[in-house]
Design an enzyme around this catalytic site. Structure first.
Site, PDB file in Angstrom:
ATOM      1  N   HIS A 140       0.825  -1.211   0.000  1.00 20.18           N
ATOM      2  CA  HIS A 140       0.000   0.000   0.000  1.00 20.18           C
ATOM      3  C   HIS A 140       0.862   1.266   0.000  1.00 20.18           C
ATOM      4  CE1 HIS A 140      -4.010   1.537   0.113  1.00 20.18           C
ATOM      5  NE2 HIS A 140      -3.761   2.322   1.133  1.00 20.18           N
TER       6      HIS A 140
ATOM      7  N   ARG B  86     -10.199   4.715  -4.231  1.00 23.07           N
ATOM      8  CA  ARG B  86      -9.938   3.909  -3.031  1.00 23.07           C
ATOM      9  C   ARG B  86     -10.578   4.589  -1.824  1.00 23.07           C
ATOM     10  NH1 ARG B  86      -4.719   3.810  -5.737  1.00 23.07           N
ATOM     11  NH2 ARG B  86      -4.264   1.696  -6.482  1.00 23.07           N
TER      12      ARG B  86
ATOM     13  N   ARG C 127     -14.764   2.055  -5.170  1.00 15.98           N
ATOM     14  CA  ARG C 127     -14.652   0.740  -4.544  1.00 15.98           C
ATOM     15  C   ARG C 127     -15.148   0.809  -3.111  1.00 15.98           C
ATOM     16  NH1 ARG C 127      -8.776  -1.856  -4.436  1.00 15.98           N
ATOM     17  NH2 ARG C 127      -8.438  -0.273  -2.837  1.00 15.98           N
TER      18      ARG C 127
ATOM     19  N   GLU D 295      -9.677 -10.229  -8.672  1.00 12.00           N
ATOM     20  CA  GLU D 295      -8.373 -10.252  -7.997  1.00 12.00           C
ATOM     21  C   GLU D 295      -8.145 -11.550  -7.231  1.00 12.00           C
ATOM     22  OE1 GLU D 295      -8.258  -6.847  -5.424  1.00 12.00           O
ATOM     23  OE2 GLU D 295     -10.344  -7.091  -4.810  1.00 12.00           O
TER      24      GLU D 295
ATOM     25  N   ASN E 165      -2.695  -6.107  -8.685  1.00 13.02           N
ATOM     26  CA  ASN E 165      -1.852  -6.162  -7.483  1.00 13.02           C
ATOM     27  C   ASN E 165      -2.139  -7.427  -6.673  1.00 13.02           C
ATOM     28  OD1 ASN E 165      -1.292  -3.601  -8.407  1.00 13.02           O
ATOM     29  ND2 ASN E 165      -2.422  -2.569  -6.797  1.00 13.02           N
ATOM     30  N   ASP E 166      -3.404  -7.582  -6.270  1.00 12.08           N
ATOM     31  CA  ASP E 166      -3.759  -8.752  -5.470  1.00 12.08           C
ATOM     32  C   ASP E 166      -3.837 -10.019  -6.317  1.00 12.08           C
ATOM     33  OD1 ASP E 166      -3.824  -8.055  -2.782  1.00 12.08           O
ATOM     34  OD2 ASP E 166      -5.777  -7.092  -2.957  1.00 12.08           O
TER      35      ASP E 166
ATOM     36  N   ARG F 290       2.858  -9.613  -0.822  1.00 14.10           N
ATOM     37  CA  ARG F 290       3.525  -8.481  -1.468  1.00 14.10           C
ATOM     38  C   ARG F 290       4.107  -7.481  -0.483  1.00 14.10           C
ATOM     39  NH1 ARG F 290      -0.762  -4.261  -2.801  1.00 14.10           N
ATOM     40  NH2 ARG F 290      -2.750  -5.109  -2.159  1.00 14.10           N
TER      41      ARG F 290
ATOM     42  N   CYS G  17      -7.306  -2.025 -13.348  1.00 11.26           N
ATOM     43  CA  CYS G  17      -7.153  -0.937 -12.382  1.00 11.26           C
ATOM     44  C   CYS G  17      -5.942  -1.152 -11.474  1.00 11.26           C
ATOM     45  CB  CYS G  17      -8.413  -0.758 -11.532  1.00 11.26           C
ATOM     46  SG  CYS G  17      -8.687  -2.091 -10.354  1.00 11.26           S
TER      47      CYS G  17
END
Length: 756
Positions: free
Chosen positions: A363, A470, A506, A605, A628-629, A639, A676
């Site tokens: 993050h 976010r 989201r 994800e 990312n996920d 990560r 995204c």
């Protein structure tokens, strides 16, 4: 054995000078294994040799002067094989190297084990004996275990050593960098500003001082402050605890008043160490002495000694930190950078980020990219204490950070920084141009946001709305859950930023590496735990308030789209749609008016979701791929874990196959899909995704113009063979190289390295 191992490793961490620490390890290992000689060699990868750094048994004069090549001798063989080498008669081994100056004529048997840290041999530890026999299995096991323990301890000590050389120009010929994971590209100059919520002796980097009087005063003031704190605690606890239990505070007072502790610390200060280092040395010496006592009561006092020392240490460090001003140009340094830490630093002063924890898609890295500042994460061996105030250069492309860099390094990076600024001015020239390829293919570029600063960054830039808002970031920088009206006001600003363009909000996605300070979630494995939609479905009151705020904000605007994170099943989507419908009906009844029903999408994800695209497409209006996920779950790589950060890559063949499958499935079921995740913001990732058929992307505001420039300087024919080429590669680095070469051929190489 465990106690002995711990004691030996503690010696490395306790000793402020690496050479002294290794010398002590050699002595203790020789004594424990009952051998006649123990030696430690450290790898010099620049000169490709092992340098003898410590020995108990060879000639002391050879320490620091005997170097054995990587391909020479039994020591070199241990490094080559990366496993123990056990030889009964070393002199008759073909790799035996005659080195007269070490004076090892008396020894025959040899056992060596590699010291490895992060897959790299950093040294070799060996033991020798005069008898012509193999070392038994128990001794081999002990040496291998010891070597494994020493790897990270030596790497950490070498990092401390590099910082010491940086602080004293006369000790270095060339500035050494510390290497981490590149989290956000760019170059930054500034001064380190350490935010360190937890201070322990393990964090103390040994530092010398020339101002002995000042350090003694610092120590005495810290002791006095600790005594005052203990007095308050003693009074408070005496009314709660029995007298025999609260008497521990009397013990603490006695220890602080004992002249022995103060005298020993002051002796260390007089020998040239600063107050924190002197205290560290004395407390760890006392702990070591007490732990070896036969009397169990005295052994148990080790905890008390460490606790009282910790309290004094905190007061030494706190006083120093409380006085420091925020530099004009800040490089924020922390164990783990959080959104609240970033909020403490004025945006115009924040130049870059260094974090011990994290990887290129933790993050902190995402926040750094949103702010447009370079970030280096996963600096596992970074000693935080005493970095404060050091001149710092960050290279967010290579993952290198320099503390107190020399003039040569500074000049090199000044030139690169000028080139970076020229490139930035170049891409600004197309801010109002559409995102399309040279052959006219239209591409949608939206921004990922959550920070108010992003709206300022993209002002005047032609973006296609917000691909990912976010909502958790406003939650993370508060002391409690924001109210419905507070959320509504925030969402209105986002919807107003791009009138008539889609804004994908989201729902609250916390957990994992995004904790809420006022709603802590303690889990053994948070990334596989209670996060995202799982948490908000368990707390529908949170989700309903948030959805109501979104729907209210959308009144008279009509550009809201709701995005659901961490979906694993159709049932979760059904439950979310029920709650959204409930919030919508409540508001219509409350406001006595008809409200627009927003489109609802699902983030792809969790791997399970990508195999349900057909079923999910019947329920939702669009999909958004969270690379990312998705990458994290496909590769089973945390990560945020620096130890496996090198395994986390979008360019793993398995990840690329999954992305190809998603594109084909979404086309088959005629459901819009966008990317995204942060992959789209990387030039290499953008070209690969284009070759896979994706045409809708969202990314950090800072990367949007670069992506637009790249798109406007390529044709689909330029990348037509890219998917085919990379499909034959099994190595992610080889895949990156293929695309990097393509970018170079197209004259776009300046977007993947420092400079132009």
């Amino acid at each position: 054995m465990l106690t002995t191992l711990k004691r030996i490793v503690d010696e490395v961490n306790r000793q402020p000078v690496l050479e002294k620490a290794l010398e002590r390890v050699a002595q203790l290992a020789k004594q424990t294994m009952q051998t006649e000689c123990c030696s430690i060699y450290l790898a010099d990868h620049d000169n490709r040799h092992y340098l003898l750094m410590a020995t108990d048994g060879l000639s002391p004069n050879s320490v620091g002067s005997v170097a054995i090549g990587f391909d020479e001798g039994l020591v070199g063989l241990v490094g080559e094989k990366e496993e123990p080498v056990n030889v009964a008669n070393a002199r008759f081994h073909p790799r035996f190297l005659i080195t007269p100056q070490v004076k090892e004529d008396a020894y025959n048997s040899f056992l060596g084990a590699p010291i490895i840290h992060q897959r790299q041999v950093v040294g070799v530890i060996s033991v020798q004996h005069s008898t012509q026999s193999f070392f038994d299995e128990s001794k081999v096991a002990f040496l291998v275990t010891l070597a494994a323990q020493l790897g990270s301890a030596i790497a950490h000590a070498e990092a401390r050593d590099a910082l010491d050389r940086a602080e004293h120009p006369e000790l270095k010929s060339r500035a050494r960098s510390l290497k981490g994971v590149a989290g956000s590209s760019g170059i930054a100059f500034g001064h380190a500003y350490v935010i360190q919520p937890h201070i322990s002796f393990a964090d103390i980097v040994p530092r010398r001082t020339h101002n002995i009087g000042r350090e003694i005063v610092r120590f005495k003031q810290a002791v006095k402050k600790t005594q005052q704190e203990l007095k308050v605690l003693s009074v408070k606890m005496s009314s709660i605890l029995p007298s025999d239990t609260s008497a521990i505070f009397d013990v603490y007072h006695y220890m602080l008043n004992d002249d022995t502790l103060g005298e020993r610390v002051q002796e260390q200060i007089h020998s040239g160490w600063n107050a924190a280092t002197a205290l560290k040395i004395v407390i760890e010496e006392l702990c070591s002495e007490f732990s070896q006592m036969e009397d169990s009561y005295i052994r148990e006092r080790v905890t008390d000694i460490r606790d009282i020392g910790q309290r004094v240490l905190i007061n030494i460090i706190k006083k120093e930190l409380s006085k420091r001003p925020i530099p004009d140009k800040v490089v924020l340094v922390a164990e783990e950078v959080t959104a609240s830490m970033l909020a403490e630093i004025p945006r115009e002063q924040l130049q870059g980020i260094c974090s011990v924890r994290g990887s290129n898609n933790s993050h902190a890295a995402i926040l750094a990219r949103a702010l447009g500042i370079p970030a280096i994460l996963g600096l596992e061996d970074l000693p935080l204490t005493n970095l404060d105030g050091r001149e710092t250069i960050i290279d967010g492309y290579s993952g290198q950070v320099f503390f107190n860099p020399d003039s040569v390094i500074s000049k090199e990076y000044q030139v690169l920084l000028v080139e970076e600024q020229e490139l930035e001015e170049l891409v600004q020239s197309i801010a109002d141009k559409p995102a399309e390829t040279k052959d006219g293919t239209q591409v949608s570029l939206a921004i990922n946001t959550g920070l108010a600063a992003d709206f300022e960054v993209v002002r005047g830039i032609d973006a296609d709305g917000i691909g990912l808002y976010r909502t958790e970031i406003p939650f993370m920088v508060r002391n409690c859950f924001p109210s419905e009206s507070e959320q509504c006001a925030l969402y209105q600003k986002a919807l107003d930023a791009y009138p008539g363009k889609s804004i994908n909000m989201r729902t609250l996605d916390v957990g994992g590496d995004k904790p809420l300070p006022y709603f802590p979630i303690e889990e053994d494995n948070p990334f596989l735990g209670w996060r995202g939609i799982r948490m908000t479905l368990d707390h529908p009151e949170i989700l309903l308030v948030q959805v109501r705020a979104m729907l209210k904000a959308n009144i008279d605007r009509g550009n809201l789209q709701i995005l659901l994170p961490m979906i694993t099943s159709v049932q979760e989507v059904d439950e979310c749609l029920r709650l959204i419908k409930q919030a919508h009906a409540e508001l219509e009844e409350e406001l006595q008016r008809t409200l627009v029903k927003p489109k609802v999408g699902v983030m792809l994800e969790v791997p399970a979701a990508i195999y349900q695209i057909g079923l999910l497409s019947k329920k939702v209006d669009f999909f958004s791929v969270g690379t990312n996920d998705l990458t994290q779950y496909l590769l089973a790589v945390d990560r945020n874990n620096a130890r496996v950060a090198n395994l986390y890559t979008y360019y793993h063949p398995g990840v690329l196959e999954a992305l190809k499958f998603i594109a084909n499935q979404c086309h088959k079921f005629n459901t819009p899909v966008s990317i995204c995740g942060e992959m789209a913001g990387e030039p290499i990732g953008l070209l690969i995704l284009m070759s896979l058929g994706y045409r809708k992307f969202s990314m950090s505001a800072q990367n949007l113009l670069k992506a637009k420039w790249i798109l406007r300087h390529i044709s689909l024919s330029d990348i037509a063979d890219l998917q085919h080429k990379v499909s034959f590669e099994t190595d992610p680095e080889a895949i990156k190289l293929i695309v990097s070469e393509k970018l170079d051929q197209l004259g776009l190489g300046g977007f993947i390295r420092a400079g132009k």
